[in-house]
Scaffold this motif. Sequence first.
Motif, PDB file in Angstrom:
ATOM      1  N   LEU B 180       0.829  -1.211   0.000  1.00 36.33           N
ATOM      2  CA  LEU B 180       0.000   0.000   0.000  1.00 36.33           C
ATOM      3  C   LEU B 180       0.864   1.262   0.000  1.00 36.33           C
ATOM      4  N   MET B 227     -18.899  21.285   3.554  1.00 34.55           N
ATOM      5  CA  MET B 227     -19.007  20.210   2.552  1.00 34.55           C
ATOM      6  C   MET B 227     -20.418  20.152   1.969  1.00 34.55           C
ATOM      7  N   TYR B 291     -18.489   4.990  -2.195  1.00 32.09           N
ATOM      8  CA  TYR B 291     -17.775   6.087  -2.857  1.00 32.09           C
ATOM      9  C   TYR B 291     -16.266   5.784  -2.963  1.00 32.09           C
ATOM     10  N   VAL B 303     -13.968  13.021   6.931  1.00 36.13           N
ATOM     11  CA  VAL B 303     -12.550  13.029   7.282  1.00 36.13           C
ATOM     12  C   VAL B 303     -11.667  12.856   6.055  1.00 36.13           C
ATOM     13  N   LEU B 343     -19.893   7.055  -9.904  1.00 36.30           N
ATOM     14  CA  LEU B 343     -19.871   5.987  -8.900  1.00 36.30           C
ATOM     15  C   LEU B 343     -20.706   4.778  -9.302  1.00 36.30           C
ATOM     16  N   TRP B 357      -6.626   3.815 -13.656  1.00 37.43           N
ATOM     17  CA  TRP B 357      -6.430   4.608 -12.437  1.00 37.43           C
ATOM     18  C   TRP B 357      -6.717   3.825 -11.166  1.00 37.43           C
ATOM     19  N   ASN B 358      -7.378   2.664 -11.307  1.00 39.91           N
ATOM     20  CA  ASN B 358      -7.635   1.818 -10.131  1.00 39.91           C
ATOM     21  C   ASN B 358      -6.502   0.805  -9.986  1.00 39.91           C
ATOM     22  N   GLU B 367     -14.660   3.514  -9.070  1.00 39.82           N
ATOM     23  CA  GLU B 367     -15.325   4.649  -9.695  1.00 39.82           C
ATOM     24  C   GLU B 367     -14.706   4.977 -11.043  1.00 39.82           C
ATOM     25  N   CYS B 386     -20.669  13.400  -3.022  1.00 36.37           N
ATOM     26  CA  CYS B 386     -20.795  12.018  -2.542  1.00 36.37           C
ATOM     27  C   CYS B 386     -20.525  11.932  -1.042  1.00 36.37           C
TER      28      CYS B 386
HETATM   29  C1  B12 Z   1      -5.979  10.224  -7.010  1.00 32.10           C
HETATM   30  C2  B12 Z   1      -7.036  10.599  -6.013  1.00 32.10           C
HETATM   31  C3  B12 Z   1      -8.293  11.007  -6.504  1.00 32.10           C
HETATM   32  C4  B12 Z   1      -8.686  10.987  -7.989  1.00 32.10           C
HETATM   33  C5  B12 Z   1      -9.404   9.690  -8.362  1.00 32.10           C
HETATM   34  C6  B12 Z   1      -8.750   8.432  -7.878  1.00 32.10           C
HETATM   35  C7  B12 Z   1      -7.949   7.733  -8.943  1.00 32.10           C
HETATM   36  N1  B12 Z   1      -7.931   6.431  -8.896  1.00 32.10           N
HETATM   37  O1  B12 Z   1      -7.356   8.334  -9.786  1.00 32.10           O
HETATM   38  C8  B12 Z   1      -9.685  12.163  -8.016  1.00 32.10           C
HETATM   39  C9  B12 Z   1      -8.856  13.417  -8.213  1.00 32.10           C
HETATM   40  C10 B12 Z   1     -10.763  12.149  -9.083  1.00 32.10           C
HETATM   41  C11 B12 Z   1     -10.228  12.087  -6.592  1.00 32.10           C
HETATM   42  C12 B12 Z   1     -11.493  12.476  -6.205  1.00 32.10           C
HETATM   43  C13 B12 Z   1     -11.918  12.537  -4.876  1.00 32.10           C
HETATM   44  N2  B12 Z   1     -11.156  12.346  -3.794  1.00 32.10           N
HETATM   45 CO1  B12 Z   1      -9.389  11.584  -3.865  1.00 32.10          CO
HETATM   46  N3  B12 Z   1      -7.614  10.978  -3.733  1.00 32.10           N
HETATM   47  C14 B12 Z   1      -6.769  10.555  -4.625  1.00 32.10           C
HETATM   48  C15 B12 Z   1      -5.439  10.178  -3.947  1.00 32.10           C
HETATM   49  C16 B12 Z   1      -4.479  11.325  -4.113  1.00 32.10           C
HETATM   50  C17 B12 Z   1      -4.753   8.895  -4.393  1.00 32.10           C
HETATM   51  C18 B12 Z   1      -5.583   7.616  -4.272  1.00 32.10           C
HETATM   52  C19 B12 Z   1      -5.014   6.520  -5.124  1.00 32.10           C
HETATM   53  O2  B12 Z   1      -3.812   6.271  -5.121  1.00 32.10           O
HETATM   54  N4  B12 Z   1      -5.876   5.856  -5.924  1.00 32.10           N
HETATM   55  C20 B12 Z   1      -5.417   4.940  -6.930  1.00 32.10           C
HETATM   56  C21 B12 Z   1      -5.958   3.512  -6.708  1.00 32.10           C
HETATM   57  C22 B12 Z   1      -5.349   2.932  -5.466  1.00 32.10           C
HETATM   58  O3  B12 Z   1      -7.365   3.627  -6.606  1.00 32.10           O
HETATM   59  P1  B12 Z   1      -8.374   2.369  -6.407  1.00 32.10           P
HETATM   60  O4  B12 Z   1      -7.770   1.150  -6.879  1.00 32.10           O
HETATM   61  O5  B12 Z   1      -9.659   2.811  -6.976  1.00 32.10           O
HETATM   62  O6  B12 Z   1      -8.481   2.261  -4.798  1.00 32.10           O
HETATM   63  C23 B12 Z   1      -9.219   3.143  -3.980  1.00 32.10           C
HETATM   64  C24 B12 Z   1      -9.961   2.345  -2.918  1.00 32.10           C
HETATM   65  O7  B12 Z   1     -10.479   1.177  -3.395  1.00 32.10           O
HETATM   66  C25 B12 Z   1      -8.916   2.190  -1.832  1.00 32.10           C
HETATM   67  N5  B12 Z   1      -7.972   1.077  -1.945  1.00 32.10           N
HETATM   68  C26 B12 Z   1      -6.960   0.969  -2.813  1.00 32.10           C
HETATM   69  N6  B12 Z   1      -6.256  -0.143  -2.600  1.00 32.10           N
HETATM   70  C27 B12 Z   1      -6.805  -0.767  -1.551  1.00 32.10           C
HETATM   71  C28 B12 Z   1      -6.436  -1.927  -0.885  1.00 32.10           C
HETATM   72  C29 B12 Z   1      -7.171  -2.322   0.245  1.00 32.10           C
HETATM   73  C30 B12 Z   1      -6.746  -3.523   0.979  1.00 32.10           C
HETATM   74  C31 B12 Z   1      -8.301  -1.563   0.672  1.00 32.10           C
HETATM   75  C32 B12 Z   1      -9.068  -1.982   1.856  1.00 32.10           C
HETATM   76  C33 B12 Z   1      -8.650  -0.391  -0.023  1.00 32.10           C
HETATM   77  C34 B12 Z   1      -7.906   0.003  -1.123  1.00 32.10           C
HETATM   78  O8  B12 Z   1      -8.197   3.430  -1.892  1.00 32.10           O
HETATM   79  C35 B12 Z   1      -8.230   3.996  -3.200  1.00 32.10           C
HETATM   80  C36 B12 Z   1      -8.639   5.454  -3.102  1.00 32.10           C
HETATM   81  O9  B12 Z   1      -8.574   6.084  -4.344  1.00 32.10           O
HETATM   82  C37 B12 Z   1      -5.926  10.008  -2.459  1.00 32.10           C
HETATM   83  C38 B12 Z   1      -4.850  10.288  -1.400  1.00 32.10           C
HETATM   84  C39 B12 Z   1      -4.090   9.030  -1.095  1.00 32.10           C
HETATM   85  N7  B12 Z   1      -2.787   9.095  -1.084  1.00 32.10           N
HETATM   86  O10 B12 Z   1      -4.697   7.983  -0.891  1.00 32.10           O
HETATM   87  C40 B12 Z   1      -7.114  10.981  -2.389  1.00 32.10           C
HETATM   88  C41 B12 Z   1      -8.269  10.608  -1.465  1.00 32.10           C
HETATM   89  C42 B12 Z   1      -8.584   9.153  -1.645  1.00 32.10           C
HETATM   90  N8  B12 Z   1      -9.372  11.411  -1.998  1.00 32.10           N
HETATM   91  C43 B12 Z   1     -10.151  11.877  -1.097  1.00 32.10           C
HETATM   92  C44 B12 Z   1     -11.335  12.637  -1.367  1.00 32.10           C
HETATM   93  C45 B12 Z   1     -12.069  13.188  -0.154  1.00 32.10           C
HETATM   94  C46 B12 Z   1     -11.805  12.840  -2.678  1.00 32.10           C
HETATM   95  C47 B12 Z   1     -13.043  13.611  -3.140  1.00 32.10           C
HETATM   96  C48 B12 Z   1     -14.291  13.580  -2.251  1.00 32.10           C
HETATM   97  C49 B12 Z   1     -12.699  15.070  -3.477  1.00 32.10           C
HETATM   98  C50 B12 Z   1     -12.617  16.024  -2.327  1.00 32.10           C
HETATM   99  N9  B12 Z   1     -13.568  16.894  -2.129  1.00 32.10           N
HETATM  100  O11 B12 Z   1     -11.661  15.980  -1.603  1.00 32.10           O
HETATM  101  C51 B12 Z   1     -13.321  12.916  -4.500  1.00 32.10           C
HETATM  102  C52 B12 Z   1     -14.190  11.668  -4.357  1.00 32.10           C
HETATM  103  C53 B12 Z   1     -14.334  10.919  -5.620  1.00 32.10           C
HETATM  104  C54 B12 Z   1     -14.914   9.543  -5.499  1.00 32.10           C
HETATM  105  N10 B12 Z   1     -15.807   9.249  -4.607  1.00 32.10           N
HETATM  106  O12 B12 Z   1     -14.574   8.696  -6.283  1.00 32.10           O
HETATM  107  C55 B12 Z   1      -9.692  11.497   0.296  1.00 32.10           C
HETATM  108  C56 B12 Z   1     -10.572  10.412   0.873  1.00 32.10           C
HETATM  109  C57 B12 Z   1     -10.777  10.527   2.364  1.00 32.10           C
HETATM  110  C58 B12 Z   1     -11.497   9.331   2.882  1.00 32.10           C
HETATM  111  N11 B12 Z   1     -12.407   9.546   3.801  1.00 32.10           N
HETATM  112  O13 B12 Z   1     -11.225   8.226   2.455  1.00 32.10           O
HETATM  113  C59 B12 Z   1      -8.192  11.053   0.029  1.00 32.10           C
HETATM  114  C60 B12 Z   1      -7.698   9.930   0.915  1.00 32.10           C
HETATM  115  C61 B12 Z   1      -7.320  12.288   0.228  1.00 32.10           C
HETATM  116  C62 B12 Z   1      -7.021  12.565   1.694  1.00 32.10           C
HETATM  117  N12 B12 Z   1      -5.790  12.898   2.021  1.00 32.10           N
HETATM  118  O14 B12 Z   1      -7.863  12.464   2.540  1.00 32.10           O
HETATM  119  N13 B12 Z   1      -9.303  11.541  -5.762  1.00 32.10           N
END
Ligand code: B12
Lengths: 90, 462
Positions: B180, B227, B291, B303, B343, B357-358, B367, B386
């Motif tokens: 991670l 928010m 979400y 948060v 979503l 991106w996932n 998403e 959301c």
């Molecule tokens: C890039 C990013 C985005 C991108 C989209 C994600 C992407 N895939 O490109 C954009 C810019 C569109 C975006 C939008 C938003 N984001 Co954003 N984003 C990020 C960021 C910087 C990186 C996440 C990442 O690496 N994703 C890439 C891969 C891993 O994504 P994925 O496979 O879909 O996996 C997701 C989940 O399934 C989970 N996950 C991934 N691997 C695993 C493994 C296990 C075991 C588990 C349990 C979960 C899990 O985490 C991933 C989150 O994206 C994070 C900060 C961080 N360092 O985490 C913030 C973050 C996730 N975002 C956040 C937020 C709040 C938002 C928004 C609401 C905007 C806002 N007002 O801030 C929206 C919500 C959109 C939505 N619901 O989809 C917060 C979430 C807080 C929380 N409560 O979780 C974070 C953590 C930032 C922070 N410092 O708090 N985001």
Amino acid sequence: MSVTLWLILGVVVGIGFFLAATKMKLSWYEWLLAVLGTLLVLFAIQNYGASRLALESRAAGLLLVMFGLPGVILAAVGFALPWMRARKAG
Amino acid sequence: MTESLTRREFMKEFGKMGAAAALVPMVVAGEQMSDKPAGLQRPAFIKEVDQPTTEVDWAKVERLAEGERTVRRQFAKYVGQERVDKLSEIQKANMDKYLKEDKPGYTLKDWALQSASGGGAAPRKFFLDPESVRTPEALGVPKWSGTPEDAAMIITAAARHLGAATVGFVELDTNTTEKLIYSKDPDGKEMKILDVDAPAEDDASRTIPKKARYAIVYTVQMSEETMTRCPTHLGAQTTSLTYSRSQNIQERLQRFLMGLGYMALGESSTNALGIAPALGVMSGLGELSRYNRLLTPEYGSMVRVFKMLTDLPVAPTKPINAGLLEFCKNCTKCADHCPSKALSFEKEPTWEVKGGWNNAGHKAWFEDATKCRSYWYETGNNCGICFAVCPFASKNLASFSRVRNYLTATIPAFDGTLKKIDDLLYTPYTEFGKPQKDPEEWWRLNLPDYGISTDQSVRMTS
Ligand code: B12
Ligand code: SF4
Ligand code: SF4
């Protein structure tokens, strides 16, 4: 002040139940209704006050009605039935 | 009690008394005191579990190069430069129009507050210069020592005091949770994990010593009252403010850990180092939701999540099951209200990703992040609807929310009804794509510091 408010509510509820226990004869299900109703009313009051604080006035009003109304009805039935019985007998 | 209580204080006390009364049946129903430090206790209905509610196939999980994969960094790669240019034009035109017509949430005062919120923060650093910190070495005393449980307790207390909401810990394991940690940081630097004594950084890479095994994961509150004014500048402002607050928390937590004599490796830039929601789930701060981010029992969606690595041995906190992921199966509220339809509406989370991106290897409601990011050009900022509409985003002062959390964790059959009640209470008239609450009204409210409630003790759900 707020503590005072809950204190007053507690005293009112306490007096109500004391009077019911000493002056009226409540059957077991009337007790149940009265207690349930009172609890619901108190729950409604807490939700109302807290939702107002949370700046959610619509939620405050709805929660007050959702829990307060059935509460008032239950409590009213619980206390009214024995009261009417007592009046009839008297 | 002082005689000059403001209306706010009065209502607060009033609320607490009733909440205490409402707690009684839940204590009877199984809440208990544990021998954990107060900062890590939770109501018993929030179950600690060995495996998170999100299914993970660790063999399939690979360390992610953030800068090369996510939509925030590689938007043009996914949608094409032409589309980005078109969207940029739309953004420019919208912003100009909104400002000039004094659109609520986009007036000059909203712009000013939005830009103010991003300022005044310590710059993020992967690690601090030891010379700038008062270390035990400099003081001529041994490092702090204590049990891993003591370490968890004091880090939680310090982080909370410095501004974090909840705190959890993961002990990194090479075959699972270490994946991670990003393989490349947002700026493209390679994140090496090596058997060395000290962290290092050069033009192309950052080195994490293998012994920095412990991830401190912490949440920082956002303000619901802002928010719920998304998607506007006013609404987006809580995101900026939380980031700048988190920068200060990071620097101070780094100083604290180094002051104890240990490493403190933070985010080198906003959101660097690792996948925050994933670490949040693994440390039990919450569950993964529809979400596709962390949903917490304490603050719901309100948060943001941050992380830091240290070599100070800390007792890990387990993942939890508070019925949240299960609730999402019967609730599509975030997806219903999402203006870009980014979503998932699927009943169950899936292994199939939506795009590059996932990161594959876990079951999620993935998403379409390109739709989400495209929409932000229209708003000229970000969104967050959301997060705002989620039933768990309420302030938890009313004891009904306590009952809701309890029922969610214990009787999934109520989930659908609870969602319907939430619709009725909070969003019956919310128009699609419009702020839930009037942005102009926000300026007239009497809100607490930072617009968040800090009187909630650690890990309590009301
Ligand atoms: C890039 C990013 C985005 C991108 C989209 C994600 C992407 N895939 O490109 C954009 C810019 C569109 C975006 C939008 C938003 N984001 Co954003 N984003 C990020 C960021 C910087 C990186 C996440 C990442 O690496 N994703 C890439 C891969 C891993 O994504 P994925 O496979 O879909 O996996 C997701 C989940 O399934 C989970 N996950 C991934 N691997 C695993 C493994 C296990 C075991 C588990 C349990 C979960 C899990 O985490 C991933 C989150 O994206 C994070 C900060 C961080 N360092 O985490 C913030 C973050 C996730 N975002 C956040 C937020 C709040 C938002 C928004 C609401 C905007 C806002 N007002 O801030 C929206 C919500 C959109 C939505 N619901 O989809 C917060 C979430 C807080 C929380 N409560 O979780 C974070 C953590 C930032 C922070 N410092 O708090 N985001
Ligand atoms: S931030 Fe807005 S556009 Fe993006 S997923 Fe959430 S509701 Fe949809
Ligand atoms: S709005 Fe509903 S479906 Fe979406 S995250 Fe919240 S509880 Fe889950």
